[in-house]
Scaffold this active site. Sequence first.
Site, mmCIF file in Angstrom:
data_model
loop_
_atom_site.group_PDB
_atom_site.id
_atom_site.type_symbol
_atom_site.label_atom_id
_atom_site.label_comp_id
_atom_site.label_asym_id
_atom_site.label_seq_id
_atom_site.Cartn_x
_atom_site.Cartn_y
_atom_site.Cartn_z
ATOM 1 N N SER A 144 9.233 2.350 9.289
ATOM 2 C CA SER A 144 10.485 1.596 9.419
ATOM 3 C C SER A 144 11.332 2.154 10.556
ATOM 4 C CB SER A 144 11.297 1.698 8.121
ATOM 5 O OG SER A 144 12.590 1.149 8.314
ATOM 6 N N TYR A 156 15.254 6.481 1.248
ATOM 7 C CA TYR A 156 14.227 5.589 1.831
ATOM 8 C C TYR A 156 13.889 6.062 3.244
ATOM 9 C CZ TYR A 156 12.343 1.275 3.916
ATOM 10 O OH TYR A 156 11.566 0.350 4.571
HETATM 11 N N1 LIG Z 1 11.613 -6.020 5.222
HETATM 12 C C1 LIG Z 1 12.091 -5.204 6.160
HETATM 13 O O1 LIG Z 1 13.121 -5.471 6.810
HETATM 14 C C2 LIG Z 1 11.365 -3.934 6.492
HETATM 15 C C3 LIG Z 1 11.856 -3.163 7.549
HETATM 16 C C4 LIG Z 1 11.210 -1.992 7.898
HETATM 17 C C5 LIG Z 1 10.090 -1.600 7.198
HETATM 18 N N2 LIG Z 1 9.633 -2.347 6.163
HETATM 19 C C6 LIG Z 1 8.435 -1.880 5.458
HETATM 20 O O2 LIG Z 1 7.473 -2.913 5.421
HETATM 21 C C7 LIG Z 1 6.662 -2.771 4.252
HETATM 22 C C8 LIG Z 1 6.649 -4.077 3.482
HETATM 23 O O3 LIG Z 1 7.985 -4.391 3.108
HETATM 24 P P1 LIG Z 1 8.413 -5.837 2.593
HETATM 25 O O4 LIG Z 1 9.774 -6.084 3.089
HETATM 26 O O5 LIG Z 1 7.338 -6.810 2.862
HETATM 27 O O6 LIG Z 1 8.493 -5.552 1.007
HETATM 28 P P2 LIG Z 1 8.540 -6.561 -0.219
HETATM 29 O O7 LIG Z 1 8.707 -7.962 0.220
HETATM 30 O O8 LIG Z 1 9.527 -5.970 -1.167
HETATM 31 O O9 LIG Z 1 7.051 -6.421 -0.857
HETATM 32 C C9 LIG Z 1 6.665 -5.187 -1.369
HETATM 33 C C10 LIG Z 1 5.188 -5.213 -1.694
HETATM 34 O O10 LIG Z 1 4.816 -3.898 -2.156
HETATM 35 C C11 LIG Z 1 4.334 -3.982 -3.482
HETATM 36 N N3 LIG Z 1 4.839 -2.829 -4.245
HETATM 37 C C12 LIG Z 1 6.110 -2.356 -4.258
HETATM 38 N N4 LIG Z 1 6.193 -1.310 -5.096
HETATM 39 C C13 LIG Z 1 4.965 -1.135 -5.629
HETATM 40 C C14 LIG Z 1 4.422 -0.242 -6.589
HETATM 41 N N5 LIG Z 1 5.166 0.705 -7.183
HETATM 42 N N6 LIG Z 1 3.124 -0.372 -6.911
HETATM 43 C C15 LIG Z 1 2.363 -1.318 -6.342
HETATM 44 N N7 LIG Z 1 2.813 -2.208 -5.443
HETATM 45 C C16 LIG Z 1 4.100 -2.116 -5.100
HETATM 46 C C17 LIG Z 1 4.845 -5.284 -4.050
HETATM 47 O O11 LIG Z 1 3.978 -5.729 -5.091
HETATM 48 P P3 LIG Z 1 4.504 -6.761 -6.257
HETATM 49 O O12 LIG Z 1 4.596 -8.113 -5.595
HETATM 50 O O13 LIG Z 1 3.436 -6.740 -7.289
HETATM 51 O O14 LIG Z 1 5.820 -6.281 -6.708
HETATM 52 C C18 LIG Z 1 4.824 -6.167 -2.805
HETATM 53 O O15 LIG Z 1 3.525 -6.653 -2.560
HETATM 54 C C19 LIG Z 1 7.245 -1.593 3.474
HETATM 55 O O16 LIG Z 1 6.544 -0.410 3.822
HETATM 56 C C20 LIG Z 1 8.667 -1.499 4.004
HETATM 57 O O17 LIG Z 1 9.212 -0.211 3.862
HETATM 58 C C21 LIG Z 1 10.244 -3.506 5.790
#
Ligand SMILES: NC(=O)c1ccc[n+]([C@@H]2O[C@H](COP(=O)([O-])OP(=O)(O)OC[C@H]3O[C@@H](n4cnc5c(N)ncnc54)[C@H](OP(=O)(O)O)[C@@H]3O)[C@@H](O)[C@H]2O)c1
Length: 256
Positions: A144, A156
């Site tokens: 991130s 985080y």
């Molecule tokens: N969105 C942003 O702006 C952003 C920015 C920078 C970095 N990131 C990074 O990008 C990545 C994806 O983020 P996102 O925004 O796509 O997240 P998201 O929409 O919240 O999706 C999270 C995913 O991770 C799974 N997950 C979460 N906790 C888990 C656990 N304890 N055990 C198993 N599975 C788990 C969820 O599964 P379920 O569906 O089963 O809950 C879901 O598939 C992450 O590493 C995040 O830190 C995101």
Amino acid sequence: MGDLTGKTALVTGASRGIGRSIAARLAADGALVAVHYGSNEAAAKDTLAAIRRDGGQAFAVRAELGVDADLDALFAGLADGLAGRPLDILVNNAAITSYAATIDKATQRDYDEAFAVNVRAPLFITQRALPLIRDGGRIINVSSGVTWLATPEIVYAMTKGALNVFSRSLAQSQGARGITVNTVSPGITETDMNTWLTEDAEAARRVAEITALGRHGQPVDIADAVAFFASDDARWVTGQTLEVNGGLFLGPPVKR
Ligand SMILES: NC(=O)c1ccc[n+]([C@@H]2O[C@H](COP(=O)([O-])OP(=O)(O)OC[C@H]3O[C@@H](n4cnc5c(N)ncnc54)[C@H](OP(=O)(O)O)[C@@H]3O)[C@@H](O)[C@H]2O)c1
């Protein structure tokens, strides 16, 4: 770029958001994709259905990360789906964030949960995956921009800093096997992690203002960068972090 025919991939957290887009892109490029999820089975099924509708191959693997026996569940499901095939691509994408885990309000439980899912899980998933990964394979960690941009969510941010260090050490140790390890570092991206982007037009406008390309990110913007690292075109790139954020905070906000 893009021919992953005959390859296999595991994408953690592929039921929703960025992980779903990564799984879809790797499948579109020809890989058989293990779509990992934690609890949202309906979302995982939607990911599978979308991949299959587009002619791709995928199977779901359920494992709640950060709890005892998480690795056993994950690797049992992976072995079933791969049916004896090796793994070519591992994408450590799943993570949690807590907006409450600031320096004033973070609890030890917040800390333990965040590190268990965002750091401990990728480390031990990778350790267990390495014997399955073919020489010349690919590992991509999703970090991130909070590793260089200070935000209140200190716990985080600390987990993602640890992941960056993990990536670099791993790239060095796995080079002898021709396995590349790179980090994709998204900026502000529209997913369930950031529902405020769709709920608050003014907040989204402020994000656009501090982004050179004038908008916030979409999951597919991140997935395409991951696909590059997964491809043969990236064979000479390892130990690197790519900021994929449309030019977040390149300079003073631009009025449009
Ligand atoms: N969105 C942003 O702006 C952003 C920015 C920078 C970095 N990131 C990074 O990008 C990545 C994806 O983020 P996102 O925004 O796509 O997240 P998201 O929409 O919240 O999706 C999270 C995913 O991770 C799974 N997950 C979460 N906790 C888990 C656990 N304890 N055990 C198993 N599975 C788990 C969820 O599964 P379920 O569906 O089963 O809950 C879901 O598939 C992450 O590493 C995040 O830190 C995101």
